[in-house]
Design a protein around this motif. Sequence first.
Motif, short mmCIF file in Angstrom:
data_model
loop_
_atom_site.label_atom_id
_atom_site.label_comp_id
_atom_site.label_asym_id
_atom_site.label_seq_id
_atom_site.Cartn_x
_atom_site.Cartn_y
_atom_site.Cartn_z
N ALA A 221 0.82 -1.21 0.00
CA ALA A 221 0.00 0.00 0.00
C ALA A 221 0.85 1.26 0.00
N HIS A 222 2.00 1.22 0.70
CA HIS A 222 2.85 2.42 0.78
C HIS A 222 3.48 2.76 -0.57
N TYR A 229 -2.22 3.79 -0.35
CA TYR A 229 -1.36 4.97 -0.47
C TYR A 229 -2.19 6.24 -0.50
N GLU A 230 -3.38 6.17 -1.13
CA GLU A 230 -4.23 7.35 -1.23
C GLU A 230 -4.80 7.76 0.12
N PHE A 231 -4.95 6.78 1.03
CA PHE A 231 -5.66 7.08 2.27
C PHE A 231 -4.84 6.90 3.54
N LEU A 232 -3.60 6.41 3.41
CA LEU A 232 -2.77 6.29 4.60
C LEU A 232 -2.56 7.64 5.29
N ARG A 233 -2.52 8.71 4.48
CA ARG A 233 -2.28 10.02 5.09
C ARG A 233 -3.42 10.46 6.01
N ARG A 260 1.29 -4.08 9.79
CA ARG A 260 2.35 -3.48 10.60
C ARG A 260 3.51 -3.02 9.73
N GLU A 261 3.90 -3.87 8.77
CA GLU A 261 5.02 -3.52 7.89
C GLU A 261 4.66 -2.36 6.96
N TYR A 266 5.48 3.24 5.36
CA TYR A 266 4.93 4.57 5.07
C TYR A 266 5.62 5.64 5.90
N GLY A 267 6.03 5.31 7.11
CA GLY A 267 6.75 6.26 7.95
C GLY A 267 5.82 7.23 8.66
N ARG A 268 6.35 8.44 8.89
CA ARG A 268 5.61 9.53 9.55
C ARG A 268 5.12 9.14 10.94
#
Length: 346
Positions: A221-222, A229-233, A260-261, A266-268
């Motif tokens: 996803a990241h 990726y679109e919604f992790l933020r 978890r990975e 994705y970080g942050r």
Amino acid sequence: MQFIDRADIQVAAGKGGDGMVAFRREKYVPAGGPSGGTGGRGGSVFMVAVESLQTLLDFQYNRIFKAEDGKRGAPKNMTGAGGDDRTIEVPCGTVVYDAETQAILADLVTPGQTFCVAKGGKGGLGNKCFLTNSNRAPDYAMPGGEGEHKFLRLELKLLAEVGIIGLPNAGKSTLISALSAARPKIADYPFTTLVPNLGVVRKPTGDGTVFADIPGLIEGAHEGAGLGYEFLRHIERTRLLLHLIDVTDEDPIANYITIREELKAYGRGLANRPQILAFNKVDAIDLESAEMDNLIARLQEINGSPILSISAVSRVGLDELMQQVWQKLDELNEKEAAELLAVAVS
């Protein structure tokens, strides 16, 4: 309403009005001299966060925003009228980026928070301003200054205290519908939820807490796989993550590790965000079985924290789950208050 959480726009502040060249020639004014006024300032472009908007949909149709130019200076030392400012309303939680440098210009979180994204040009000086002892009749004036022009990227990050995460079909939408008045689409196939869903869950004290159901997290996803990726933020602002694991899946432990990975990649700081883990859909299995005990033991060994067992459909274990959520949020509030007090004292 269509959910849009990213938009590219242009903003242009107004040009300052030109200064004027004029001389007084009235009767009974023997030494008239220069009397050209200064131009008015150009209007600026502001952004303000409002609670009435929940999406950036409006910016899909209107992408250019311009403030009014200032008016030219006038005779008799009269300053030109200033241009009207332009105010752009955006949802709370909007981050404003400079599209060319990628720098963050503003993070508009609270209602009424305002930021000037483009400053209007200054008005040009009239010839009156250039009067000196050696130059008694200046015949020139300055043009108005240009207003700022910028290309901006807007990103909406939902404001929610609790983010519900998990693989597709883990039961996230079912849980948020069981806890709040939100009614997301629910079906028995992956990627049923295509946009984040918000729901307000009432505390025992009566206060409301916003929960967000984040869709589309899968392996990769990241990097853009699935919808993650679109919604992790949208979970960057959450204070607590509620991680649902489908206990009926072939390998629930591997599913937990996958999410978890992805958070780590994705970080942050998402991987370090406080989490509550819960096996969902336990009404479909035997809770007293050795297999269930083995799953809980394996996950506790990996994670080191207690594991809850719930069923969003039959509402099994939801009271215990919410007690854990409120307790965790209270602990976070106390921690943040202590940190603020320590900063104030120092």
